[in-house]
Enzyme design. Structure first.
Site, PDB file in Angstrom:
ATOM      1  N   CYS A  57      -4.467 -27.490  14.976  1.00  0.00           N
ATOM      2  CA  CYS A  57      -5.643 -28.250  15.405  1.00  0.00           C
ATOM      3  C   CYS A  57      -5.415 -29.758  15.374  1.00  0.00           C
ATOM      4  CB  CYS A  57      -6.847 -27.882  14.541  1.00  0.00           C
ATOM      5  SG  CYS A  57      -7.493 -26.227  14.897  1.00  0.00           S
ATOM      6  N   ASP A 101       0.850  -1.182   0.000  1.00  0.00           N
ATOM      7  CA  ASP A 101       0.000   0.000   0.000  1.00  0.00           C
ATOM      8  C   ASP A 101       0.890   1.237   0.000  1.00  0.00           C
ATOM      9  OD1 ASP A 101       0.897   0.135   2.588  1.00  0.00           O
ATOM     10  OD2 ASP A 101      -1.030  -0.276   3.515  1.00  0.00           O
ATOM     11  N   CYS A 109      -5.583 -27.794  10.130  1.00  0.00           N
ATOM     12  CA  CYS A 109      -4.317 -27.073  10.259  1.00  0.00           C
ATOM     13  C   CYS A 109      -3.402 -27.806  11.234  1.00  0.00           C
ATOM     14  CB  CYS A 109      -4.551 -25.636  10.717  1.00  0.00           C
ATOM     15  SG  CYS A 109      -4.931 -25.429  12.470  1.00  0.00           S
ATOM     16  N   ASP A 135      -7.759  -7.193   2.344  1.00  0.00           N
ATOM     17  CA  ASP A 135      -6.605  -7.252   3.241  1.00  0.00           C
ATOM     18  C   ASP A 135      -7.010  -6.745   4.611  1.00  0.00           C
ATOM     19  OD1 ASP A 135      -5.260  -4.451   4.043  1.00  0.00           O
ATOM     20  OD2 ASP A 135      -6.105  -4.226   2.035  1.00  0.00           O
ATOM     21  N   CYS A 175     -10.941 -28.903  11.834  1.00  0.00           N
ATOM     22  CA  CYS A 175      -9.906 -28.121  11.149  1.00  0.00           C
ATOM     23  C   CYS A 175      -8.665 -28.987  10.947  1.00  0.00           C
ATOM     24  CB  CYS A 175      -9.561 -26.878  11.963  1.00  0.00           C
ATOM     25  SG  CYS A 175      -8.247 -25.866  11.230  1.00  0.00           S
ATOM     26  N   HIS A 193      -3.256 -21.205  12.866  1.00  0.00           N
ATOM     27  CA  HIS A 193      -4.654 -21.614  12.708  1.00  0.00           C
ATOM     28  C   HIS A 193      -5.466 -20.539  12.001  1.00  0.00           C
ATOM     29  CE1 HIS A 193      -8.754 -22.865  13.573  1.00  0.00           C
ATOM     30  NE2 HIS A 193      -8.954 -21.656  14.083  1.00  0.00           N
TER      31      HIS A 193
END
Length: 399
Positions: free
Chosen positions: A342, A94, A339, A296, A337, A368
């Site tokens: 998890c 940005d 991930c 974002d 989940c 996560h």
């Protein structure tokens, strides 16, 4: 090496939601996509490799912070952000405007997103002139001028694939005439940003330290439809690769949704559309339906630092692992989940890490939360491709 290209590959049959591809020299971004904020060239406790392993497609770094530390020349000497932080995928930077005016006004960051709480943070913005914004560094108090030309030069030194014009960000609680004056100044700054992007004084035209770049324009106008129309007309007349929706989005979610819906309805399919600074899951599901392609926000990693994990198990969409009720909880952060956090750790252990002040706790929740957001975006893309968007949205929030 791929050239830049934007294409819509599938449109939802019942809304303006769409799937697309943004091709860049550092890879293709499948949209709708979430852009994670590596504000200071870091994802806060996570490496670039960990972000990639959790399906992150693109990250965002910030001109304002990096110009102050370590300095854009330092990053340029390292070959640009991709080399500096060992991130091999696409990067967006940005312009520094949002952070500059957020820190400067003290409250604009919240008010742009419809939050009315005033900040007690010390203001750093000294003066805004036609030339640019004069501010004091939050690091050492030194004075700096950030102008459209300097912002673009810094972004070319950083070498991101996608860069933004320099704009003025105003809070919600100003008059329509003040909003119009700010928008007009942003348009003049945008024209100067374009001119600087095309110069070949220090890099070939439209290139940075890492090679080819593309420029996004920013649509301003606050909550006023006639001003949004004027800003849309200005941006459509310029040769931008993509467009971002900026400025104040109102005082409520409903007002924000109306502003975004009105704006996207007038943009068509020629450009990828980015929404600056919005990342709440319910907002993403709602705004994808209006045609937003990328988002974002610092939210996923910021809340992780405070022990908060994203979840679908309650209406708030979050759980705070610092709470005592998780002391003996043998469940993962999110049931089902996949991930790494998890599949390997209980809530009880993560609760202990935060109570003990161990850095691993914020890393595990950050992993996560990044996985959660990327899985959600994949679910959204799949639902659009299958013409099942509304059902998928209802399923997501009823789980």
């Amino acid at each position: 090496m791929k050239n830049f290209k934007w294409e819509v590959v599938k449109k939802d049959s019942f809304s303006n939601a769409r799937c697309g591809n943004i091709n860049t020299p550092h890879g293709t971004i499948q949209t709708p996509a979430f852009i994670f904020c590596a504000t200071k060239a870091s994802l806060k406790s996570l490496s670039a490799q960990q972000a990639k392993e959790n399906d992150t497609q693109i990250i965002l770094s910030n001109t304002y912070h990096l110009m102050l530390q370590p300095g854009d020349e330092t990053i340029s000497n390292q070959g640009g952000l991709h080399n500096f932080m060992n991130w091999k995928g696409p990067i967006l930077t940005d312009s520094g405007g949002f952070q500059l005016f957020s820190l400067g006004y003290g409250s604009v960051a919240d008010e742009i997103k419809g939050k009315r709480n005033l900040s007690n943070r010390k203001k750093s913005l000294i003066k805004v002139t036609e030339e640019g914004a004069i501010f004091k560094s939050y690091l050492d108090g030194s004075k700096h001028l950030l102008s459209p030309e300097k912002s673009i030069k810094i972004q070319r030194n950083l070498g991101a694939d996608l860069i933004l014009v320099f704009d003025e960000c105003t809070p919600y609680n100003i008059t329509k005439s003040e909003t119009a004056a700010s928008m007009e100044r942003s348009h003049r700054w945008s024209a100067r940003s374009i001119e600087e992007f095309y110069t070949s004084n220090y890099y070939p035209s439209m290139k940075g330290v890492s090679g080819n770049q593309k420029l996004y324009g920013i649509i301003q106008g606050g909550i006023y439809e006639d001003l949004r129309n004027e800003s849309i007309d200005f941006n459509l007349k310029n040769d931008f690769f993509g467009l971002a929706i900026g400025g104040s989005l109102g005082a409520t979610k409903k007002e924000m949704y109306n502003v975004v819906k009105y704006t996207t309805n007038n943009l068509g399919e020629k450009f990828p559309i980015h929404l600056l600074g919005i990342g709440d899951p319910i907002d993403i599901w709602t705004l994808v339906k209006f045609g937003i392609d990328t988002f974002d926000c610092v939210m996923p990693t910021r809340i992780a630092r405070h022990g908060v994990a994203l979840t679908r198990e309650n209406s708030k969409g979050k759980i705070n692992l610092k709470n005592a009720k998780y002391k003996n909880d043998k469940n993962p952060l999110e049931l089902g989940c996949k991930c790494n956090t998890c599949t390997n750790y209980y809530r009880s252990y993560i609760h202990h890490l935060f109570k003990s002040g161990e850095i691993l706790g914020l890393q595990l929740i950050s992993l996560h939360n990044i996985y959660f957001m990327n899985f959600m975006m994949q679910t959204i893309r799949d639902s659009i491709k299958n013409d099942n968007f509304e059902n998928a949205k209802n399923d997501w929030f009823s789980a």
